[in-house]
Design an enzyme around this catalytic site. Structure first.
Site, PDB file in Angstrom:
ATOM      1  N   TYR A   1      71.143  95.575  24.486  1.00  0.00           N
ATOM      2  CA  TYR A   1      70.173  94.882  23.636  1.00  0.00           C
ATOM      3  C   TYR A   1      69.764  95.732  22.430  1.00  0.00           C
ATOM      4  O   TYR A   1      69.779  95.270  21.282  1.00  0.00           O
ATOM      5  CB  TYR A   1      68.943  94.521  24.465  1.00  0.00           C
TER       6      TYR A   1
ATOM      7  N   GLY B   1      65.895  79.559  16.649  1.00  0.00           N
ATOM      8  CA  GLY B   1      65.157  79.907  17.864  1.00  0.00           C
ATOM      9  C   GLY B   1      63.742  79.365  17.818  1.00  0.00           C
ATOM     10  O   GLY B   1      62.811  79.967  18.361  1.00  0.00           O
TER      11      GLY B   1
ATOM     12  N   LYS C   1      69.764  95.320  18.061  1.00  0.00           N
ATOM     13  CA  LYS C   1      68.557  95.367  17.237  1.00  0.00           C
ATOM     14  C   LYS C   1      68.603  96.522  16.228  1.00  0.00           C
ATOM     15  O   LYS C   1      68.061  96.407  15.131  1.00  0.00           O
ATOM     16  CB  LYS C   1      67.311  95.472  18.131  1.00  0.00           C
TER      17      LYS C   1
ATOM     18  N   LYS D   1      65.048  70.452  24.235  1.00  0.00           N
ATOM     19  CA  LYS D   1      63.915  71.332  23.932  1.00  0.00           C
ATOM     20  C   LYS D   1      63.405  71.099  22.511  1.00  0.00           C
ATOM     21  O   LYS D   1      62.197  71.152  22.253  1.00  0.00           O
ATOM     22  CB  LYS D   1      64.320  72.795  24.109  1.00  0.00           C
TER      23      LYS D   1
ATOM     24  N   SER E   1      60.896  77.480  21.163  1.00  0.00           N
ATOM     25  CA  SER E   1      60.009  78.111  22.153  1.00  0.00           C
ATOM     26  C   SER E   1      59.656  79.519  21.692  1.00  0.00           C
ATOM     27  O   SER E   1      60.208  80.032  20.710  1.00  0.00           O
ATOM     28  CB  SER E   1      60.695  78.179  23.528  1.00  0.00           C
ATOM     29  N   GLY E   2      58.722  80.144  22.411  1.00  0.00           N
ATOM     30  CA  GLY E   2      58.364  81.535  22.164  1.00  0.00           C
ATOM     31  C   GLY E   2      57.828  81.805  20.780  1.00  0.00           C
ATOM     32  O   GLY E   2      57.110  80.981  20.184  1.00  0.00           O
TER      33      GLY E   2
ATOM     34  N   ILE F   1      56.601  90.147  24.534  1.00  0.00           N
ATOM     35  CA  ILE F   1      55.887  88.886  24.365  1.00  0.00           C
ATOM     36  C   ILE F   1      55.979  88.076  25.646  1.00  0.00           C
ATOM     37  O   ILE F   1      57.064  87.953  26.249  1.00  0.00           O
ATOM     38  CB  ILE F   1      56.471  88.074  23.188  1.00  0.00           C
TER      39      ILE F   1
ATOM     40  N   ARG G   1      69.790  75.590  20.442  1.00  0.00           N
ATOM     41  CA  ARG G   1      70.988  74.999  21.040  1.00  0.00           C
ATOM     42  C   ARG G   1      70.689  73.715  21.804  1.00  0.00           C
ATOM     43  O   ARG G   1      71.528  72.837  21.900  1.00  0.00           O
ATOM     44  CB  ARG G   1      71.647  76.016  21.979  1.00  0.00           C
TER      45      ARG G   1
END
Length: 344
Positions: free
Chosen positions: A186, A40, A190, A69, A43-44, A219, A65
């Protein structure tokens, strides 16, 4: 010694101990010349943490993926390089939900991995009765199993390569400490990741490896913008008007926590109080400080859901008290208030 004197002495000892822990017993997170792999990472938060690693002299591989990017991210990261001739910044397109692709990723890596940051994830909020089981399956595969798959094959590679002092960094969320309507899909992933990390940490110690888990707050990122499009109004009201962190601020908090040797890391005071009250048998970051804050953490934990519901009740009095779940088309607001009114 009366209570006031005891409290005064306790606070003085706490200040001295906290000062010692912050400035003398912690050391800067060292990544120079080490290989850091970040899922990941295009980005971010993942990209922001990659920037910090590059600036501090690490060789970085980012995984995502989208090759498009990744190409853009690698170009940007090379602009932060401290050793442009020798520092390696590479990318690898991989879907972490696919076991075979993750296995291929770590078979393709020639250089040993010293540090892995498991940051791939996304949130698809919504009410349980309005979402399909397929979405729950997708969330489990991305947010939980994606990290487990990558950790599995990376761990095996580290052992084959004889890596010493390896580090695993898992990115969870404040939803790994609490949950409320709109986040059933979600938060479950977690919480699962947190349980995995707590067990995995003890196993890593057998090999003199370390791990960290970051309970990130909201974020300001492309992922959060997409999340807001799906989030029910009730969920937004319960959350309140939270101040968004930039991904760079969150990455800096994570970096600081790792430097201090904290296993569980947070980035704001409210989430830190939640962590203190949900610590389980994990090592505490600052025992004396947490002992002082624990009563406040318990009070906040008790009151915070009620405050969110009260806010909704004040604005929508017509929906409180005697609603039923069996109306033909229950609104998002009705369902949320029924859940809380029946549990209170």
């Amino acid at each position: 010694m009366n209570f006031v004197n005891f409290l005064f002495v306790y606070i003085i000892v706490l200040i001295i101990w906290t000062f010692y822990k912050r400035y003398f017993s912690s050391s800067e997170f060292q990544v120079k010349n080490k290989h850091v792999l970040i899922t990941g990472g295009s980005s971010g938060l993942g990209f922001s943490f990659a920037k910090l690693c590059v600036k501090n002299g690490a060789n970085v591989t980012i995984v995502s993926r989208s090759q498009e990017k990744l190409d853009v991210a690698v170009k940007q990261l090379r602009g932060f390089s401290t050793k442009k001739d020798s520092q390696k910044i590479e990318s690898f397109a991989c879907d972490v939900t696919c076991v075979s692709e993750v296995e291929q990723l770590f078979c393709s890596l020639i250089v040993p991995v010293d540090i892995i940051v498991l940051c791939a994830g996304a949130s698809k909020p919504g009410f349980f009765h309005q979402q399909s089981p397929v979405l729950f399956k997708d969330q489990v595969e991305l947010n939980y199993l994606g990290s487990v798959y990558a950790a599995t094959y990376c761990f095996q590679k580290m052992l084959r390569d004889g890596v010493c002092g390896a580090k695993f960094i898992f990115i969870s969320s404040a939803c790994g400490l609490l949950s409320f309507p709109g986040y059933s899909q979600y938060a479950a992933t977690k919480f699962a990741l947190r349980g995995f990390c707590d067990a995995f940490r003890g196993e890593l110690l057998l090999f003199q490896y370390t791990s960290h888990i970051f309970f990130a707050s909201s974020i300001d990122s492309p992922g959060f913008a997409e999340e807001q499009k799906l989030k029910p109004e009730l969920t937004k009201k319960i959350e309140g008007t939270c101040v968004l962190q930039t991904s760079d601020q969150a990455a800096a908090s994570l970096w600081t926590g790792i430097s201090r040797g904290h296993y569980q890391i947070t980035s704001d005071f409210a989430v830190e109080l939640l962590r203190i009250s949900n610590n389980s048998t994990n090592p505490r970051n600052n025992f004396l400080l947490e002992l002082l804050l624990l009563p406040f953490a318990c009070i906040m934990q008790h009151l915070s859901p009620a405050q969110g519901v009260a806010k909704c009740e004040r604005r929508h009095k017509q929906f409180t008290g005697h609603m039923t779940l069996y109306s033909a088309k229950p609104s998002s607001l009705r369902l949320g208030l029924v859940i809380y009114s029946t549990s209170s």
